[in-house]
Structures are given as structure tokens and as C-alpha cells.
Enzyme design. Structure first.
Site, PDB file in Angstrom:
ATOM      1  N   GLU A   1      27.868  17.178  62.121  1.00 20.12           N
ATOM      2  CA  GLU A   1      27.698  16.909  63.551  1.00 20.12           C
ATOM      3  C   GLU A   1      27.196  18.125  64.316  1.00 20.12           C
ATOM      4  O   GLU A   1      26.442  17.978  65.293  1.00 20.12           O
ATOM      5  CB  GLU A   1      29.026  16.422  64.144  1.00 20.12           C
ATOM      6  CG  GLU A   1      29.395  14.997  63.761  1.00 20.12           C
ATOM      7  CD  GLU A   1      29.922  14.864  62.351  1.00 20.12           C
ATOM      8  OE1 GLU A   1      29.995  13.721  61.854  1.00 20.12           O
ATOM      9  OE2 GLU A   1      30.274  15.899  61.742  1.00 20.12           O
TER      10      GLU A   1
ATOM     11  N   HIS B   1      38.997   7.737  64.092  1.00 24.64           N
ATOM     12  CA  HIS B   1      37.958   6.761  64.406  1.00 24.64           C
ATOM     13  C   HIS B   1      38.302   5.968  65.668  1.00 24.64           C
ATOM     14  O   HIS B   1      37.575   5.047  66.022  1.00 24.64           O
ATOM     15  CB  HIS B   1      37.789   5.779  63.250  1.00 24.64           C
ATOM     16  CG  HIS B   1      37.389   6.404  61.957  1.00 24.64           C
ATOM     17  ND1 HIS B   1      38.216   7.248  61.264  1.00 24.64           N
ATOM     18  CD2 HIS B   1      36.257   6.302  61.226  1.00 24.64           C
ATOM     19  CE1 HIS B   1      37.614   7.636  60.144  1.00 24.64           C
ATOM     20  NE2 HIS B   1      36.426   7.079  60.104  1.00 24.64           N
TER      21      HIS B   1
END
Length: 345
Positions: free
Chosen positions: A79, A148
């Protein structure tokens, strides 16, 4: 702003008229990405699994086949690299749309988003801008692991130079994403994955963007203002429907852009009703709901006939799926908060 909010209420109420097919939110996002890439060769998609697999939730399915691997780019699982590459692209004239696979994975990219993307226009005194969109599925409700399922939108709402946009329906996802892509400054576009496929609406692929920095009035009422955004709009509207059967008429406001806030629409609504409940999935401590409550306390105190109530998540880590329903705000919680607020007088 009040006139604009009235106009917006018509396009935001879930109208299914017209000849366009009824599609889900994730399909509307795909449609907006397709439209943006057709209209502008500078729009580039990048992220983990966005090309060959079409994304974890299939938001980018078919786009590699249509536009090729130079415009739809699979990246390594990094990321920090995704955000840094996107900032560099944006600074040099491209319009990257970077997907962070889940919001819980966004923290390695914070350095580039906060220290570079958000500051580029100010740092260069306007010589450079950063037309960048960071897309991320966020929120709970799908029985996923804790990383998540987070709702950390307040982290980005606190950063000057960033817009933070959260759609709550297929129609608004299409129009707001197009607006975010066309915006000359960075936008954090958070997609509530719990409602990716829970609602279908007719969405015309007409390239028409919806306004950023504007609340949408989804339902008008005189008794109390319900202010929410993202996936919690579903429960908020359900609560308003049930309360209407008891003669309580709620005004429902979808904030949509949580930063910068459309203060005028919020103040006008509470000025009319005199009561307010703020609903969000994120923990209450340091939340966007806290900022809205502070706004009402400082600028609408004399309009309020009861304290502002908030319904939100607990100040704990999102639990695993067995306790997820106990963590998530429910329709009954909203109804209880409304009744307590109205009984205050």
C-alpha cells in the site's frame, strides 16, 4: 445551499424511473470508472488485483480487457508503494484512481496521503495539484476479520487538503465518484461494502456528476433531523419509516461528503426540527458525529429543544463475526434515540 439541497432530494431518494437497468452499488462504481476512462485518457487505475481479477469485490471487472494493462495496473501487495506511485502520477498530470483493498490496510499509505497528496497544492503555492482518488471498501457487516471491517473515516476528515466522500446508494456512488475523479485535489472515496449489493437502482450512464461538499436531503420532516452517511443510511431510513407509522416525521440527511461538511444544510434542517440524532458506524470517540454535534452546539443551540443524541459503534476494536451484530448500530437503536430525544421536553 438550501435550494440545492431541495433539488438534490429528488435525485437521491432512490427513484427507479427511466429505461436504465437497475444495478447495485458495486456495479455503479464500475460503471463510473468505465465512463471516466472512456472520457479521459489520463485516468489510470492501480491497486492489488484490480486488473486480472477485477478486484476483491469485482468493482473493476472488465476494465483491463477494455482499456489494457497500461491503464489498469495490478500492483504488488504494498500500500505504501501504491499511494506513492499514485501521488507521483497525479503530480505529473495523470488522474490515478488507487484502490486500497480494505480500509484496514490503508495505514502504510498514510505517509504519502497525509504528507504529500494533501499538501501538494499548498506546498507548491498552486503550481502543482494532486487529482488523485483513493478508493477503499470500508465498514463492517459482512463477517470479515477485524482489519477488513474498520470505519476510520475520521482520521482522514481531520486532514486539511483532503476530501472524504462516502456514497450510500448506487445513484450517489456513480455521481459522486465521477465528481471525485474530476476534482483537481485528492479525494478519499470510501465505499460501504455492506451495501455493495444490497440495493439496486436505475443508474443512467450519462456522465453527470453529483456535487461534492453537499448533503442530500433524502426525506423531509418537521419533528427531528436524522443525520447519517454511508451504510447506516439504510437503517436510518428504516427507522424513519417505522417512526412515520407512529406519527413522528423525520428529516433524513445523507452527509455524503464528511469533509468538508455542508454546514448550511445541517444547520437549516436542525433549525427547522429542533431535534437531532446523528447515526454512524464508527466509534463515538473523536468521530465525525462529534464534529457535527459540536457544530450544532455552537451555532444552533437556541434552535435545539433537546440535547443532540448520537448512535454509533463502541469504542472498541471491531469484533469477530459472532459479535459483529452486537457492535453494529441497529434500526431499534435509532428509534430509541429518537424517542428519548423527543421526550426530553
Amino acid at each position: 445551499m438550501s435550494n440545492q439541497a431541495t433539488i438534490n432530494s429528488g435525485i437521491s431518494s432512490g427513484d427507479n424511473s427511466g429505461d436504465s437497468p437497475a444495478i447495485s452499488m458495486v456495479e455503479a462504481i464500475n460503471l463510473a470508472l468505465h465512463r471516466a476512462m472512456l472520457d479521459d485518457d489520463d485516468v489510470i487505475l492501480l491497486g492489488e488485483d484490480v486488473a486480472t481479477n477485477g478486484g476483491v469485490f469485482r468493482a473493476t471487472v472488465g476494465l483491463k480487457e477494455k482499456f489494457g494493462v497500461k491503464r489498469v495496473i495490478d500492483t504488488p501487495l504494498a500500500e505504501n508503494m501504491i499511494a506513492g506511485l499514485a501521488v507521483g502520477m497525479a503530480a505529473q498530470g495523470l488522474k490515478p484512481i488507487a484502490e486500497i483493498q480494505f480500509m484496514g490496510f490503508i495505514f502504510p499509505s498514510m505517509e504519502h496521503i497525509v504528507c504529500h497528496a494533501a499538501r501538494l497544492r499548498n506546498r507548491t503555492r498552486g503550481r502543482l495539484s494532486c487529482p488523485l482518488v483513493i478508493r477503499a471498501p470500508y465498514g463492517g457487516g459482512i463477517h470479515a476479520p477485524e482489519h477488513h471491517s474498520e470505519s476510520t473515516e475520521a482520521l482522514f476528515a481531520h486532514i486539511p487538503g483532503l476530501r472524504v466522500v462516502i456514497p450510500s446508494s448506487p445513484q450517489r456512488a456513480y455521481g459522486l465518484l465521477l465528481a471525485a475523479i474530476r476534482n483537481p485535489d485528492p479525494v478519499i472515496f470510501l465505499e460501504p461494502k455492506r451495501i455493495y449489493r444490497s440495493q439496486n437502482q436505475r443508474v443512467e450512464d450519462n456522465a453527470q456528476a453529483l456535487p461534492l461538499d453537499t448533503c442530500f436531503t433524502l426525506r423531509e420532516g418537521n419533528d427531528i433531523s436524522l443525520i447519517s452517511w454511508g451504510a447506516m443510511i439504510k437503517e436510518t431510513l428504516e427507522a424513519a419509516d417505522q417512526l412515520a407509522e407512529e406519527g413522528i416525521h423525520c428529516e433524513v440527511i445523507d452527509v455524503a461528503t464528511i469533509s468538508p461538511l455542508d454546514r448550511e444544510t445541517i444547520l437549516a434542517s436542525v433549525g427547522k426540527t429542533g431535534h437531532c440524532v446523528i447515526i454512524h458506524e464508527a466509534p463515538l470517540n473523536g468521530s465525525v458525529g462529534s464534529e457535527i454535534a459540536s457544530l450544532l452546539a455552537s451555532e444552533a443551540l437556541l434552535d435545539l429543544r433537546a440535547p443532540v443524541a448520537r448512535v454509533g459503534g463502541y469504542d472498541t476494536v471491531m469484533p469477530y463475526f459472532r459479535l459483529e451484530d452486537q457492535y453494529m448500530p441497529q434500526t431499534d437503536h435509532i428509534i430509541d434515540a429518537v424517542k428519548r430525544t423527543l421526550e426530553f421536553e
